[in-house]
Design a protein around this motif. Structure first.
Motif, PDB file in Angstrom:
ATOM      1  N   ASN A  25       0.824  -1.209   0.000  1.00 24.08           N
ATOM      2  CA  ASN A  25       0.000   0.000   0.000  1.00 24.08           C
ATOM      3  C   ASN A  25       0.858   1.259   0.000  1.00 24.08           C
ATOM      4  N   ALA A  26       1.940   1.236   0.772  1.00 26.06           N
ATOM      5  CA  ALA A  26       2.831   2.401   0.832  1.00 26.06           C
ATOM      6  C   ALA A  26       3.487   2.664  -0.519  1.00 26.06           C
ATOM      7  N   LEU A  27       3.905   1.593  -1.193  1.00 23.13           N
ATOM      8  CA  LEU A  27       4.532   1.756  -2.502  1.00 23.13           C
ATOM      9  C   LEU A  27       3.524   2.230  -3.538  1.00 23.13           C
ATOM     10  N   ASP A  28       2.300   1.715  -3.457  1.00 19.74           N
ATOM     11  CA  ASP A  28       1.254   2.195  -4.375  1.00 19.74           C
ATOM     12  C   ASP A  28       0.924   3.664  -4.134  1.00 19.74           C
ATOM     13  N   ALA A  29       1.153   4.125  -2.900  1.00 22.57           N
ATOM     14  CA  ALA A  29       0.904   5.539  -2.571  1.00 22.57           C
ATOM     15  C   ALA A  29       2.073   6.434  -2.961  1.00 22.57           C
ATOM     16  N   GLN A  30       3.003   5.883  -3.761  1.00 21.66           N
ATOM     17  CA  GLN A  30       4.145   6.635  -4.309  1.00 21.66           C
ATOM     18  C   GLN A  30       5.080   7.152  -3.224  1.00 21.66           C
TER      19      GLN A  30
ATOM     20  N   GLY B 171       3.967   8.840   1.557  1.00 21.59           N
ATOM     21  CA  GLY B 171       3.197   8.803   0.312  1.00 21.59           C
ATOM     22  C   GLY B 171       2.099   9.850   0.258  1.00 21.59           C
ATOM     23  N   THR B 172       1.107   9.602  -0.581  1.00 19.22           N
ATOM     24  CA  THR B 172       0.052  10.583  -0.830  1.00 19.22           C
ATOM     25  C   THR B 172      -0.941  10.687   0.314  1.00 19.22           C
ATOM     26  N   GLY B 173      -0.981   9.673   1.196  1.00 22.29           N
ATOM     27  CA  GLY B 173      -1.940   9.716   2.292  1.00 22.29           C
ATOM     28  C   GLY B 173      -3.337   9.318   1.834  1.00 22.29           C
ATOM     29  N   ILE B 174      -4.288   9.345   2.771  1.00 19.66           N
ATOM     30  CA  ILE B 174      -5.677   8.947   2.503  1.00 19.66           C
ATOM     31  C   ILE B 174      -6.587  10.138   2.755  1.00 19.66           C
ATOM     32  N   GLU B 175      -7.437  10.417   1.789  1.00 18.38           N
ATOM     33  CA  GLU B 175      -8.384  11.525   1.941  1.00 18.38           C
ATOM     34  C   GLU B 175      -9.340  11.246   3.100  1.00 18.38           C
ATOM     35  N   ALA B 176      -9.775  12.316   3.775  1.00 13.65           N
ATOM     36  CA  ALA B 176     -10.684  12.169   4.918  1.00 13.65           C
ATOM     37  C   ALA B 176     -11.986  11.481   4.523  1.00 13.65           C
ATOM     38  N   ASP B 177     -12.466  11.749   3.314  1.00 14.33           N
ATOM     39  CA  ASP B 177     -13.718  11.138   2.865  1.00 14.33           C
ATOM     40  C   ASP B 177     -13.564   9.643   2.600  1.00 14.33           C
ATOM     41  N   ASP B 178     -12.325   9.197   2.390  1.00 12.76           N
ATOM     42  CA  ASP B 178     -12.095   7.781   2.085  1.00 12.76           C
ATOM     43  C   ASP B 178     -11.805   6.938   3.318  1.00 12.76           C
ATOM     44  N   VAL B 179     -11.515   7.572   4.443  1.00 12.14           N
ATOM     45  CA  VAL B 179     -11.104   6.837   5.635  1.00 12.14           C
ATOM     46  C   VAL B 179     -12.179   5.854   6.086  1.00 12.14           C
ATOM     47  N   ASP B 180     -13.459   6.251   5.959  1.00 12.38           N
ATOM     48  CA  ASP B 180     -14.535   5.368   6.411  1.00 12.38           C
ATOM     49  C   ASP B 180     -14.587   4.069   5.620  1.00 12.38           C
ATOM     50  N   LEU B 181     -14.039   4.072   4.400  1.00  9.61           N
ATOM     51  CA  LEU B 181     -14.129   2.884   3.544  1.00  9.61           C
ATOM     52  C   LEU B 181     -12.885   1.998   3.575  1.00  9.61           C
ATOM     53  N   VAL B 182     -11.788   2.502   4.139  1.00  6.93           N
ATOM     54  CA  VAL B 182     -10.542   1.724   4.050  1.00  6.93           C
ATOM     55  C   VAL B 182     -10.614   0.413   4.817  1.00  6.93           C
TER      56      VAL B 182
ATOM     57  N   VAL C 294      -5.923  -1.803  15.153  1.00  9.67           N
ATOM     58  CA  VAL C 294      -5.237  -0.962  14.180  1.00  9.67           C
ATOM     59  C   VAL C 294      -5.395   0.514  14.526  1.00  9.67           C
ATOM     60  N   GLN C 295      -4.277   1.230  14.470  1.00  3.23           N
ATOM     61  CA  GLN C 295      -4.277   2.687  14.593  1.00  3.23           C
ATOM     62  C   GLN C 295      -3.745   3.264  13.284  1.00  3.23           C
ATOM     63  N   LEU C 296      -4.502   4.169  12.683  1.00  2.68           N
ATOM     64  CA  LEU C 296      -4.117   4.765  11.403  1.00  2.68           C
ATOM     65  C   LEU C 296      -4.068   6.279  11.542  1.00  2.68           C
ATOM     66  N   ILE C 297      -2.925   6.863  11.205  1.00  2.00           N
ATOM     67  CA  ILE C 297      -2.761   8.313  11.169  1.00  2.00           C
ATOM     68  C   ILE C 297      -2.362   8.687   9.748  1.00  2.00           C
ATOM     69  N   THR C 298      -3.128   9.554   9.119  1.00  2.00           N
ATOM     70  CA  THR C 298      -2.866   9.884   7.725  1.00  2.00           C
ATOM     71  C   THR C 298      -3.060  11.364   7.469  1.00  2.00           C
ATOM     72  N   CYS C 299      -2.352  11.857   6.453  1.00  2.00           N
ATOM     73  CA  CYS C 299      -2.431  13.279   6.093  1.00  2.00           C
ATOM     74  C   CYS C 299      -2.078  13.413   4.618  1.00  2.00           C
ATOM     75  N   THR C 300      -2.809  14.225   3.912  1.00  2.00           N
ATOM     76  CA  THR C 300      -2.576  14.396   2.477  1.00  2.00           C
ATOM     77  C   THR C 300      -1.852  15.694   2.128  1.00  2.00           C
ATOM     78  N   ASP C 301      -1.885  16.670   3.037  1.00  2.00           N
ATOM     79  CA  ASP C 301      -1.298  17.973   2.724  1.00  2.00           C
ATOM     80  C   ASP C 301      -0.232  18.438   3.709  1.00  2.00           C
ATOM     81  N   GLY C 302       0.054  17.640   4.755  1.00  2.00           N
ATOM     82  CA  GLY C 302       1.043  18.029   5.739  1.00  2.00           C
ATOM     83  C   GLY C 302       0.538  19.035   6.743  1.00  2.00           C
ATOM     84  N   LEU C 303      -0.747  19.350   6.711  1.00  2.00           N
ATOM     85  CA  LEU C 303      -1.309  20.348   7.625  1.00  2.00           C
ATOM     86  C   LEU C 303      -2.312  19.716   8.587  1.00  2.00           C
TER      87      LEU C 303
END
Length: 654
Positions: A34-39, A61-72, A109-118
């Motif tokens: 998954n990390a490699l697919d996320a570039q 990588g690119t991270g996961i959008e907030a709207d997509d987290v519910d589906l992961v 599982v604990q998941l922390i993700t960010c797409t923009d660094g903010l």
């Protein structure tokens, strides 16, 4: 009321996890893909207790959008497929959308993700459901921590192997991913100790040096080739670095590690007589191809694939490996440091074993004198899990985790008895035999380069010019030149010379046959007869005429003139067995086997003393051979002792 009902989501996820999450290494594989697919360009993997306690994968990588987290954490939820047609054009490592759903069903599982660094997002999931979701400060990318693996499936936890074995599986997965993605910086830590760290330079040979050691890396030979459908590139190690299993063969298709029997066979065919039967090379192949030519959706773990135009790829691999070794000097150099290291480890193991037995004896004496005090002393004096493994741990390098052996797997436990020390001793010695020194041989490198540079007075010959000194036990020829001492197996040398002679002569003959006074009789089963009848005409084209003799029997009244007379019946049996197994006739293979058999029987045997002139003549003939470094069975013909090694042996250099 009907008996068929839809499975509950939690139960369905656990069933899916049974296919995808077999062990801690499976979790690492899915998260790393998954990390490699996320570039991602930098990935860090941290495991505790070989992944049983905790697995953490951090990427940029690119991270996961907030709207997509519910589906992961839902099954079959993926961003990589939209239509049926996409399934036949897969360019990503993951696509099934089951990884996180399966993992979260058997772990916390604990998941922390960010797409923009903010603004980031932190999510806790358990049993396939999100329990908590909140904002979090995070860098761009994804940070996933998997804890308490198999906490709710005790049956699966029961079959987890020893900590060393599970760590070996994890290391193996990370190693292969690092080789196929050399442009990504990948680090692996186990209980805070660094096991692997690549620099992300994009050079695969540097990653292989980190994994297999500098000595192997120096003997890697690059290969590259193309067909209309395939692009092949990679590295193959010289035959002297062969191993006892296929574990070191790494094949990748479009960056995906796969296992394929046919391609493994092609690699061995490429080495041909350079590799002994039962030995396997260190090899890295990366195959780029149109995704439509490969079906990766045939196995839950995606290790097995189906290929189109497999024969074309087979021929390409064989051709390029043979070309790689065609003009290279393949004389193995004797390395005394390996034996010194093995003796040192043996000595330390024996010392540790004696200390342990003395400790046990003291404990028994205390028991005879005072049972109450013994109970207290037993707790204080008994070796802890850490202490009992110190000797093994001190001498296990990264390579020890790269060769897990299923034959020595046990439950999650540590050695605490004499038998366990013996087992640990065998494991470490096996590792020493299979692994190479991870440091450069600075003092001997110059001598090695000199040997490789000195071919002979005739540039086309690959055996250096040497002067005959004598003979050992009528078996080994001793020769020398300015770069050291050479030992030559006289039987293997003449076997190679005669093999190439017979191979060429047999290839020139036609399908002329000679008649037999007494026919040869063969009996087969009913199933075999059906196959033989199908390929009977093919056998006749190569000179084997099978005539029915009633029931399931056949007779042969003649055989080709190129068959060795004494082995004719055996060769015919081999040909028919080859047809029964492969359902085709390969006359070239049969002729080659005949050449090997004839060369072996007609060569000088051991304990046969030769004159110096005869030995010199044998070496001259060997220098004219096409592949003068191994006999047809793959055994080495020449071994070199460099001047440096000789001086070390006699302590002129310490």
């Amino acid at each position: 009321m009907g008996q068929i009902k839809e499975l509950q989501t939690s139960l369905a996820n656990k069933i899916a996890a049974g296919e995808v999450v077999e062990r801690p290494g499976s979790v690492v594989k899915e998260l790393l893909e998954n990390a490699l697919d996320a570039q991602a360009t930098e990935i860090t993997i941290e495991v505790e207790q070989s992944g049983i306690s905790s697995i953490r994968v951090v990427d940029n990588g690119t991270g996961i959008e907030a709207d997509d987290v519910d589906l992961v954490f839902h099954r079959h939820a993926t961003s990589k497929l939209d239509t049926d047609d996409d399934l036949f054009h897969i360019r990503t490592l993951g696509f099934r959308g089951e990884a996180l759903a399966s993992i979260s069903s058997v772990a916390k599982v604990q998941l922390i993700t960010c797409t923009d660094g903010l603004e980031g997002l932190e999510v806790y999931a358990e049993n396939g459901r999100i329990l908590e979701r909140k904002p979090a400060k995070a860098k761009r990318g994804t940070d996933i921590t998997v804890k308490s693996l198999f906490y709710n499936t005790p049956a699966r936890l029961k079959y987890v192997k020893s900590l060393y074995t599970e760590l070996g599986k994890i290391t193996d997965i990370v190693n292969r991913m690092a080789m196929s993605h050399p442009d990504v910086r990948i680090s692996l830590y186990s209980d805070g100790k660094e096991i692997l760290s690549t620099n992300g330079s994009g050079r695969t040979n540097e990653v292989m040096a980190e994994i297999y050691g500098m000595k192997v890396a120096k003997d890697l030979v690059p290969i590259e080739g193309d067909t209309s459908d395939y692009h092949l590139e990679g590295f193959v190690a010289k035959p002297e670095h062969s191993r006892s299993n296929k574990h070191y063969i790494s094949i990748f298709i479009n960056g995906r590690y796969i296992k394929n029997f046919v391609l493994n066979k092609a690699i061995l065919e490429g080495y041909h007589t350079l590799m002994m039967i039962g030995r396997y090379p260190i090899c890295y192949l990366n195959i780029q191809m149109d995704p439509i030519l490969v079906d990766v959706n045939v196995h839950p773990t995606k290790l097995e694939v189906r290929l189109s135009k497999e024969e074309q790829l087979y021929s390409l691999i064989v051709e390029k490996i043979r070309e790689a070794f065609k003009d290279r000097i393949l004389i193995p150099q004797n390395d005394m440091s390996k034996f010194e290291k093995k003796n040192k480890v043996l000595h330390q193991f024996e010392q540790q074993k004696m200390d342990f037995e003395r400790q046990q004896q003291t404990s028994h004496e205390d028991k005879d004198s005072d049972s109450t005090s013994h109970d207290r002393a037993e707790v204080e004096d008994a070796p802890t899990d850490t202490d009992s493994n110190n000797v093994a741990a001190e001498h296990r390098d990264v390579s020890a985790y790269q060769t897990p052996s299923d034959e020595t797997e046990s439950q999650v436990s540590e050695p605490s008895s004499t038998d366990d020390y013996a087992q640990a001793q065998r494991e470490v010695l096996a590792d020493l035999e299979n692994s190479e020194d991870h440091t450069t041989l600075e003092n001997s490198e110059e001598d090695t380069n000199n040997i490789k540079g000195t071919v002979s007075k005739t540039p086309s010959r690959r055996v250096p010019y040497v002067e005959v000194v004598g003979q050992v036990h009528g078996t080994y020829i001793i020769a020398q030149n300015e770069n050291g001492m050479f030992m030559i197996d006289q039987h293997a040398a003449q076997e190679r010379i005669k093999y190439e002679y017979f191979r060429d002569k047999i290839g020139e003959v036609t399908n002329e046959v000679q008649d037999l006074l007494i026919p040869l009789t063969f009996h087969f089963s009913k199933d075999d007869v059906m196959i033989i009848e199908q390929y009977k005409d093919e056998l006749e084209k190569v000179g084997v005429h099978l005539e029915p003799f009633g029931g399931h029997d056949y007779i042969v009244n003649s055989y080709p003139v190129w068959f060795p007379q004494q082995e004719a019946e055996e060769i015919i049996k081999d040909m028919i067995e080859y047809v029964l197994e492969h359902q085709k006739v390969d006359v070239n293979k049969i002729r080659e086997e005949a050449a090997i058999m004839m060369s072996c029987k007609k060569s000088i045997k051991a304990n046969h003393y030769l004159k110096n002139s005869e030995m010199a003549d044998l070496i001259d003939q060997l220098r004219e051979a096409e592949d003068p470094f191994t006999c047809p069975h793959g055994r080495p013909i020449i071994v070199n002792f460099s001047n440096y090694e000789l001086e070390r042996l006699f302590k002129r250099i310490v």
